[in-house]
Design a protein around this motif. Structure first.
Motif, short mmCIF file in Angstrom:
data_model
loop_
_atom_site.label_atom_id
_atom_site.label_comp_id
_atom_site.label_asym_id
_atom_site.label_seq_id
_atom_site.Cartn_x
_atom_site.Cartn_y
_atom_site.Cartn_z
N TRP A 169 52.50 6.28 86.30
CA TRP A 169 51.11 6.09 86.75
C TRP A 169 50.14 7.05 86.07
N GLU A 170 50.60 8.27 85.76
CA GLU A 170 49.65 9.22 85.15
C GLU A 170 49.28 8.80 83.73
N GLU A 171 50.25 8.22 83.06
CA GLU A 171 49.98 7.68 81.72
C GLU A 171 48.94 6.55 81.83
N CYS A 172 49.14 5.70 82.82
CA CYS A 172 48.18 4.60 83.04
C CYS A 172 46.79 5.17 83.32
N ALA A 173 46.75 6.24 84.11
CA ALA A 173 45.46 6.82 84.49
C ALA A 173 44.73 7.37 83.26
N GLU A 174 45.49 7.94 82.33
CA GLU A 174 44.85 8.49 81.14
C GLU A 174 44.19 7.41 80.30
N GLU A 175 44.74 6.20 80.39
CA GLU A 175 44.17 5.09 79.59
C GLU A 175 43.03 4.38 80.32
N MET A 176 43.00 4.47 81.65
CA MET A 176 42.00 3.71 82.43
C MET A 176 40.75 4.57 82.62
N THR A 177 39.95 4.64 81.56
CA THR A 177 38.78 5.53 81.63
C THR A 177 37.53 4.80 81.10
N TYR A 178 37.28 3.64 81.65
CA TYR A 178 36.09 2.90 81.21
C TYR A 178 34.87 3.40 81.99
N ALA A 179 34.08 4.23 81.33
CA ALA A 179 32.94 4.88 82.00
C ALA A 179 31.78 4.99 81.01
N PRO A 180 30.56 5.09 81.52
CA PRO A 180 29.45 5.30 80.58
C PRO A 180 29.53 6.67 79.93
N LYS A 181 29.10 6.74 78.70
CA LYS A 181 29.17 8.02 77.97
C LYS A 181 28.26 9.05 78.66
N GLY A 182 28.82 10.22 78.93
CA GLY A 182 28.04 11.27 79.58
C GLY A 182 27.77 11.01 81.05
N GLY A 183 28.46 10.01 81.63
CA GLY A 183 28.26 9.69 83.05
C GLY A 183 28.70 10.85 83.95
N PHE A 184 28.06 10.99 85.09
CA PHE A 184 28.32 12.13 85.97
C PHE A 184 29.69 12.01 86.66
N CYS A 185 30.44 13.10 86.62
CA CYS A 185 31.69 13.21 87.38
C CYS A 185 31.59 14.49 88.20
N LEU A 186 31.85 14.38 89.49
CA LEU A 186 31.61 15.48 90.42
C LEU A 186 32.32 16.78 90.04
#
Ligand code: SF4
Length: 505
Positions: A299-316
């Motif tokens: 699952w951690e490998e999957c998580a590393e690939e699942m990162t569809y986000a806007p460039k520079g988008g805010f992460c807490l």
């Protein structure tokens, strides 16, 4: 003893479970939905079918009627109850109907703004917001109707104000009586992780179902444009979906695989289950479940690939902390006035003003004159609509009536994911200003205060008079009927990035 409810039982026992969304739109053939429900009922992992209402802002089939038919096929229904075109007595009677039918699971939502209104039709009613709706359901539960309440949260917000407010509002929903939360759909594992960390740090032990959406190219195209409101697909993911659609199966295998990976991530992150949307075919659901189990160790490998986000988008927990914005003249001036004249406190000033307003209230002409003076002052400054129940002081001097849905307890999830603009009108969501001002004044925590629904019979009257004569509804006049699931003590909250953002330091 409460009747059997597989959804409640799975969530209380900690067994990873699946809820499958059944879209009851006018376009969907009902027989097909019910056939799917019959097949899903044969799968022990699937504990409920979630029946939509007003999905995407379009009137659909009656979710209570569809839910009753779904239950007759052996699948527990989870009924979406929105605040769209529903006043509190209508909400109460819908809940009484659900109780009479023995349906326990309710998903309390603000609801999408009706498309018909956006196209020039009659303006919709939003008498309650989702926190007030949860409060109402909880009150009915305490009166003996055993509801099991779901609420929505979107970690997939990429501006600081929008993201932080989603979590603040979730805390309000939990305090109001929510039993579990369901996330908005999204394709960014960091955000799924962020939500779990936020709840964990505050010792809020509410189960959360993560959305795992079976994304095909057509819905991806709509979501890339922000439709339905609050859903978003990045350009990279859209391109990928389009490419997948070129092969013989039109991308089916690829999208089922992506969904199974999301489920594996959710399981790995400690989510209580998955909320499957976009495809309710039993054979596809079964495949996703089996494949996600096989992917579990990775699952951690999957998580590393699942990162569809806007460039520079805010992460807490990752984005640099933005300094507080400069506080404008009006909030600063009103803060000073509130300090100089603390009329909210019992004392001589409050007593004198109460006596004056009582005298004015005896004359209809004087009352009307007072209302006109108040409106003339507040309309240009705040966009006042003379609701008669003023909560400017609890909302950093932003009028809730300037929100197209009239929300009083925080933003709905419909704002544009990447920039926080309103789903209805082309302007920033009003809650961005509320958050920014609160952050500057170091009072973000005060935004967790529950604001009750207004007394609508006071519309067109002076809110000043209503306040002093205790006719209006405001936070002090409402006694919450339940305590938060878990109150975080200041000792057990770590001084992490989220706290810094929230305290405005
Ligand atoms: S909350 Fe009501 S009274 Fe206060 S500014 Fe807004 S519309 Fe006017």
């Amino acid at each position: 003893m409460a009747a059997s409810n597989p959804l409640r039982e799975a969530l209380t026992s900690g067994r990873f479970c699946y809820v499958v969304e059944l879209v009851a739109s006018a376009m969907t053939r009902e027989a097909r939905v019910l056939e799917a429900a019959s097949q899903l009922a044969q799968m022990p992992e699937v504990v409920a079918g979630s029946i939509t209402s007003y999905a995407g802002g379009a009137m659909g089939r009656d979710p209570i009627r569809v839910g009753t038919a779904v239950r007759a096929r052996g699948l527990a229904p989870n009924i979406h109850l929105t605040c769209v075109n529903r006043d509190r007595s209508n909400a109460r009677s819908a809940l009484e109907d659900l109780h009479a039918l023995g349906i326990e699971n309710v998903f309390a939502l603000s609801g999408d703004y009706p498309k018909s209104a956006a196209a020039g039709g009659p303006e919709p009613t939003f008498d309650l917001d989702s926190v007030q709706l949860v409060t109402l359901i909880n009150e009915m539960r305490q009166a003996g109707m055993p509801f099991w309440i779901a609420v929505a949260v979107s970690p997939f917000k990429y501006t600081e104000a929008d993201c932080a407010y989603q979590y603040l509002k979730l805390e309000k929903k939990i305090a109001a009586g929510a039993d579990y939360a369901i996330t908005q759909l999204g394709f960014d594992a960091r955000k799924f992780r962020e939500l779990k960390r936020y709840l964990g740090e505050r010792n809020l032990r509410i189960p959360v179902l993560g959305s795992a959406y079976v994304l095909a190219a057509k819905p991806a195209e709509r979501m890339a444009k922000g439709e339905p409101p609050g859903c978003w697909v990045s350009p990279e993911l859209l391109a990928r979906c389009k490419e997948e659609a070129q092969v013989a199966d039109k991308g089916l295998a690829a999208r089922l695989e992506r969904t199974a990976r999301i489920v594996a991530i959710l399981r790995g992150l400690g989510y209580a289950g998955a909320y499957l949307g976009g495809d309710h075919r039993a054979d596809h659901v079964r495949w996703i479940i089996r494949r996600s189990e096989a992917l579990s160790p990775k699952w951690e490998e999957c998580a590393e690939e699942m990162t569809y986000a806007p460039k520079g988008g805010f992460c807490l927990y990752e984005s640099p902390v933005r300094p507080p914005k400069k506080r404008g003249f009006i909030p600063r001036f009103l803060d000073i006035m509130a300090r100089l004249f603390p009329v909210y406190k019992e004392g001589a000033l409050r007593s004198a003003l109460t006596a004056i307003f009582r005298m004015i209230s005896r004359s209809p002409a004087a009352s009307r004159g007072l209302e006109r003076v108040e409106f003339a002052m507040k309309s240009p400054m705040f966009g006042c609509q003379a609701c008669g129940n003023c909560v400017l002081g609890m909302m950093e001097y932003v009028c809730p009536q300037s929100c197209p849905k009239g929300m009083r307890n925080g933003p709905c999830g419909g704002s544009l994911t990447v920039n926080g603009r309103c789903e209805v009108v082309d302007k920033p969501c009003i809650w961005i200003a509320v958050y920014d001002r609160a952050k500057t004044a170091s009072r973000v925590d005060e935004l967790k205060l529950y604001i009750p629904p207004p007394n609508r019979s006071l519309k067109g009257t002076s809110s000043w008079m209503n306040y002093f004569l205790k006719r209006d509804t405001h936070p002090e006049s409402h006694k919450p009927s339940s305590a938060p699931k878990a109150a975080a003590s200041s000792e057990n909250q770590s001084q992490d990035a989220a706290d810094i953002v929230h305290s405005g330091k």
